[in-house]
Scaffold this active site. Structure first.
Site, mmCIF file in Angstrom:
data_model
loop_
_atom_site.group_PDB
_atom_site.id
_atom_site.type_symbol
_atom_site.label_atom_id
_atom_site.label_comp_id
_atom_site.label_asym_id
_atom_site.label_seq_id
_atom_site.Cartn_x
_atom_site.Cartn_y
_atom_site.Cartn_z
ATOM 1 C CB THR A 114 7.573 -0.558 0.304
ATOM 2 O OG1 THR A 114 6.395 -0.132 -0.404
ATOM 3 C CG2 THR A 114 8.754 0.253 -0.231
ATOM 4 C CG ASP A 115 3.771 -2.287 -3.174
ATOM 5 O OD1 ASP A 115 4.075 -1.285 -2.498
ATOM 6 O OD2 ASP A 115 2.587 -2.554 -3.479
ATOM 7 C CD GLU A 116 4.762 3.471 -2.105
ATOM 8 O OE1 GLU A 116 5.296 4.523 -2.504
ATOM 9 O OE2 GLU A 116 3.941 3.439 -1.169
ATOM 10 C CE1 TYR A 135 8.703 4.390 2.667
ATOM 11 C CE2 TYR A 135 7.263 4.132 0.772
ATOM 12 C CZ TYR A 135 7.802 3.631 1.937
ATOM 13 O OH TYR A 135 7.467 2.385 2.385
ATOM 14 C CE LYS A 139 11.235 0.573 3.379
ATOM 15 N NZ LYS A 139 11.449 0.209 4.813
#
Length: 310
Positions: A114-116, A135, A139
């Site tokens: 994810t970009d997060e 979260y 990741k």
């Protein structure tokens, strides 16, 4: 090429299985994974969890899998703030299981991230990871394990980091389907803080086309950023959905989420074009309008009703 798609009954995973020939789908069918998402697609379905090493290994052996594409994950930021432990179990321990199995069998692993993981920074593949939530921390941890297996064991593995996805079959706790559904029902849409958090959106069909390309031709050890290139604030997005629906969106501003990132912005790793946000939203709105039987049972979830979105 025989694909094992873990988390294939979820939102992005179920879109991906429509792009490949007769995949094997492994999914634990937790709250966001649904067999209804797989209807009309030739596939082999196995209920199972990536946290169970023996279970996954048996599937890989039995179906002579060539590539594992891992969508299996806990993904909702707010749920991770309430209880981080399931995110560690699925997003980290489960990924290590997949790495071990792929390494032992000499097969490719494509891990969907994810970009997060970059936090609210403009990022390319070499940018430092600065996760802001349990979260995104889970990741980022999984990504580090993937890269370590490539370096230590010369594994054929790679990482794909998409920006925010939207489209049909997305669980109603997420921003876009929640806005559509709450507006259809004449209810208030909760908005975190000032609603000016910026997100970069990519239609799910574009995402899975790019994932398929990378899964088939990508380079070992690479990180692929695949942003949509459609940055927009949450409040602007909500208003745009209202205009498409021809309805007033009732907003309720609520206290901001702890550690909330203000924006995500990645530089793409590949050359590609994506669907415009207007066309993608129109397709998405029409899908939810035509498929009330898909989402109506899901909105009884107390979490969906009481918590805003990421």
């Amino acid at each position: 090429m025989k694909f094992l798609v873990t988390g294939g009954a979820g939102f992005i995973g179920s879109a991906f299985i429509r792009k490949v020939e007769n995949p094997v789908v492994l999914d634990a069918l937790t709250y966001a994974g649904r067999k209804e998402n797989l209807e009309g697609v030739d596939h082999v379905f196995i209920k199972g969890n990536i946290s169970n090493y023996d279970e996954v290994k048996k599937v890989v052996d039995e179906y002579k899998v060539d590539v594992i594409v891992n969508f299996a994950a806990e993904t909702h930021v707010d749920r991770s703030i309430v209880d981080p432990r399931p995110f560690l179990e699925s997003n980290v321990f489960g990924v290590v299981n997949l790495l071990q199995i792929a390494r032992e069998k000499g097969i490719r692993l494509v891990h969907i991230s994810t970009d997060e993981v970059y936090g609210d920074n403009e990022a390319d593949e070499n940018s430092p990871l600065r996760p802001s939530s349990p979260y995104s921390a889970s990741k980022a941890s999984a990504d580090m394990f993937v890269l370590s297996y490539v370096r230590t064991y010369s594994m054929d593995a790679m990482i794909i980091r998409p920006s925010n996805n939207y489209g049909p079959r997305q669980f109603p706790e997420k921003l876009i389907p929640k806005t559509i559904i709450m507006t259809l029902l004449g209810k208030e849409v909760p908005v975190y803080g000032d609603g000016k958090q910026m997100r970069d959106w990519i239609f799910v069909e574009d995402t899975v086309e790019l994932i398929k390309k990378v899964a088939e031709t990508g380079e070992r050890g690479r990180i692929y950023n695949i942003p949509g290139g459609h940055g927009i604030t949450n409040i602007e997005l909500i208003d745009k959905i209202g205009r498409i629906m021809g309805k007033e969106v009732k907003k309720k501003f609520v206290k901001d989420r702890p550690g909330h990132d203000r924006f995500y912005k990645m530089k793409p790793s590949l050359s590609y074009t994506t669907m415009s946000i207007d066309e993608g939203l129109e397709r998405t709105v029409n899908w939810y309008l035509k498929n009330r039987t898909w989402w109506e049972p899901l909105i009884k979830d107390s979490f969906v009703n009481n918590v805003p979105w990421s």
